[in-house]
Design an enzyme around this catalytic site. Sequence first.
Site, PDB file in Angstrom:
ATOM      1  CG  ASN A 260      -4.449   4.209   0.360  1.00 31.48           C
ATOM      2  OD1 ASN A 260      -5.651   4.187   0.659  1.00 31.48           O
ATOM      3  ND2 ASN A 260      -3.674   3.162   0.493  1.00 31.48           N
TER       4      ASN A 260
ATOM      5  CG  HIS B  88      -2.981  -0.926  -3.658  1.00 27.65           C
ATOM      6  ND1 HIS B  88      -3.690   0.221  -3.390  1.00 27.65           N
ATOM      7  CD2 HIS B  88      -2.666  -1.456  -2.451  1.00 27.65           C
ATOM      8  CE1 HIS B  88      -3.792   0.373  -2.081  1.00 27.65           C
ATOM      9  NE2 HIS B  88      -3.178  -0.627  -1.496  1.00 27.65           N
TER      10      HIS B  88
ATOM     11  CD  GLU C 197      -4.884   2.578  -6.383  1.00 33.13           C
ATOM     12  OE1 GLU C 197      -5.357   3.717  -6.360  1.00 33.13           O
ATOM     13  OE2 GLU C 197      -4.161   2.128  -5.460  1.00 33.13           O
TER      14      GLU C 197
ATOM     15  CB  SER D 173      -0.865   0.047   1.266  1.00 34.96           C
ATOM     16  OG  SER D 173      -1.740  -1.026   1.306  1.00 34.96           O
TER      17      SER D 173
HETATM   18  N1  LIG Z   1      -5.521  -4.790   4.814  1.00 42.35           N
HETATM   19  C1  LIG Z   1      -5.785  -3.932   3.830  1.00 42.35           C
HETATM   20  O1  LIG Z   1      -6.826  -3.272   3.815  1.00 42.35           O
HETATM   21  C2  LIG Z   1      -4.821  -3.794   2.669  1.00 42.35           C
HETATM   22  C3  LIG Z   1      -5.297  -3.223   1.473  1.00 42.35           C
HETATM   23  C4  LIG Z   1      -4.427  -3.149   0.374  1.00 42.35           C
HETATM   24  C5  LIG Z   1      -3.135  -3.604   0.487  1.00 42.35           C
HETATM   25  N2  LIG Z   1      -2.689  -4.131   1.677  1.00 42.35           N
HETATM   26  C6  LIG Z   1      -1.312  -4.645   1.721  1.00 42.35           C
HETATM   27  O2  LIG Z   1      -1.348  -6.053   1.626  1.00 42.35           O
HETATM   28  C7  LIG Z   1      -0.262  -6.626   2.373  1.00 42.35           C
HETATM   29  C8  LIG Z   1      -0.802  -7.596   3.399  1.00 42.35           C
HETATM   30  O3  LIG Z   1      -1.710  -6.925   4.247  1.00 42.35           O
HETATM   31  P1  LIG Z   1      -2.736  -7.735   5.186  1.00 42.35           P
HETATM   32  O4  LIG Z   1      -3.676  -6.725   5.725  1.00 42.35           O
HETATM   33  O5  LIG Z   1      -3.258  -8.932   4.473  1.00 42.35           O
HETATM   34  O6  LIG Z   1      -1.742  -8.209   6.339  1.00 42.35           O
HETATM   35  P2  LIG Z   1      -1.912  -9.414   7.386  1.00 42.35           P
HETATM   36  O7  LIG Z   1      -1.084  -9.043   8.565  1.00 42.35           O
HETATM   37  O8  LIG Z   1      -3.361  -9.747   7.574  1.00 42.35           O
HETATM   38  O9  LIG Z   1      -1.237 -10.659   6.630  1.00 42.35           O
HETATM   39  C9  LIG Z   1       0.120 -10.716   6.310  1.00 42.35           C
HETATM   40  C10 LIG Z   1       0.526 -12.185   6.275  1.00 42.35           C
HETATM   41  O10 LIG Z   1       1.845 -12.285   5.773  1.00 42.35           O
HETATM   42  C11 LIG Z   1       2.460 -13.380   6.419  1.00 42.35           C
HETATM   43  N3  LIG Z   1       3.889 -13.292   6.231  1.00 42.35           N
HETATM   44  C12 LIG Z   1       4.784 -12.495   6.870  1.00 42.35           C
HETATM   45  N4  LIG Z   1       6.023 -12.709   6.400  1.00 42.35           N
HETATM   46  C13 LIG Z   1       5.912 -13.662   5.422  1.00 42.35           C
HETATM   47  C14 LIG Z   1       6.841 -14.294   4.544  1.00 42.35           C
HETATM   48  N5  LIG Z   1       8.122 -13.989   4.562  1.00 42.35           N
HETATM   49  N6  LIG Z   1       6.360 -15.218   3.685  1.00 42.35           N
HETATM   50  C15 LIG Z   1       5.056 -15.525   3.633  1.00 42.35           C
HETATM   51  N7  LIG Z   1       4.133 -14.955   4.450  1.00 42.35           N
HETATM   52  C16 LIG Z   1       4.557 -14.036   5.326  1.00 42.35           C
HETATM   53  C17 LIG Z   1       1.993 -13.249   7.863  1.00 42.35           C
HETATM   54  O11 LIG Z   1       2.167 -14.458   8.584  1.00 42.35           O
HETATM   55  C18 LIG Z   1       0.532 -12.848   7.656  1.00 42.35           C
HETATM   56  O12 LIG Z   1      -0.304 -13.993   7.636  1.00 42.35           O
HETATM   57  C19 LIG Z   1       0.517  -5.438   2.950  1.00 42.35           C
HETATM   58  O13 LIG Z   1       1.557  -5.098   2.077  1.00 42.35           O
HETATM   59  C20 LIG Z   1      -0.537  -4.333   2.992  1.00 42.35           C
HETATM   60  O14 LIG Z   1       0.014  -3.036   2.929  1.00 42.35           O
HETATM   61  C21 LIG Z   1      -3.510  -4.257   2.754  1.00 42.35           C
END
Ligand SMILES: NC(=O)c1ccc[n+]([C@@H]2O[C@H](COP(=O)([O-])OP(=O)(O)OC[C@H]3O[C@@H](n4cnc5c(N)ncnc54)[C@H](O)[C@@H]3O)[C@@H](O)[C@H]2O)c1
Length: 289
Positions: A193, A143, A155, A122
Amino acid sequence: MNIDDVKIIGVCGAGTMGAGIAQQASINGFTVKVMDVDDAAWDRGLAIITGGLDRMLAKEKITQAQKDEVLGRISYSTDVTSLADVDYVIEAVFEDYEVKKALFEKLEGVCRPEVVFATNTSSISITEIAAATGRPANVVGMHFFNPVPVMKLVEIIPALQTLPEAAALATAVTERLDRVPVPCKDTPGFVVNRILIPMMIDAARVFESGVASAEDIDTAMKLGANLPMGPLELMDFTGVDIAYNVGNVLFEYTREARFSPPTIMRKMVKAGHLGRKTGKGFYDYTQKT
Ligand SMILES: NC(=O)c1ccc[n+]([C@@H]2O[C@H](COP(=O)([O-])OP(=O)(O)OC[C@H]3O[C@@H](n4cnc5c(N)ncnc54)[C@H](O)[C@@H]3O)[C@@H](O)[C@H]2O)c1
């Protein structure tokens, strides 16, 4: 690589976003290989997917047989080598540059050189992530928005180094996922964002300065700007910590005051008043069912 060559999608991270992406990919016919470092994350991820499919089943959007098929196309492993035969990778691990960099280093040794790596970051620069890999021309930002099966937008963000073919493939994958691609340049906050975070931060400033109550700010924005959700309600829904952290990262990149979260948000984050997920944010959810 052509879109018709993409049969197996590797999804790294089984959290909120990874689970949603895996579900959306499988529903649209892809074989999905999920990789996470934490088995407990997969338990939660699978529960998100099963819950999403159960809601579709209840609304008769899918049959029980389709639900079983969708689940049957998704496999899980903690071993990165399980992704050796994937045709496309979507990374959705923690929002931490070092974590993403280390993961891409491992993936490079495992995935075929022509496989495109898409990152769902993000707030980290796609160009910076691409530069940290051995295949910068095949790295692209993709994204998604939460919840992925509901939110239609993706995106598409090419890094400075991305080949047009790789960005075109990300666009085609997005369309096959039944989502809508919007191309944009690699700039802090991309499109949504960049506009939404300052709006939420401004709403918090208006609240902090005592101009109006949280309810009145949200009512004003819903009825006066025709928004489906007020900015403070939305911040409680997505997490006050998320808006606070993304705001701070965007501020670091740009030094533009509009991205800098006000004191009220910092205090709420320190107090654990993160919104719906902790029961309290701009509103109190502990009394509500
Ligand atoms: N939550 C949102 O609304 C949102 C929206 C758009 C983008 N994002 C982006 O998406 C990504 C994930 O966000 P999320 O909210 O799903 O986070 P989350 O914390 O729910 O999930 C992240 C997962 O990644 C795993 N992880 C960590 N290190 C790892 C590795 N080396 N190999 C494999 N898995 C690994 C963790 O165990 C966890 O299950 C981030 O980059 C975030 O910025 C989030």
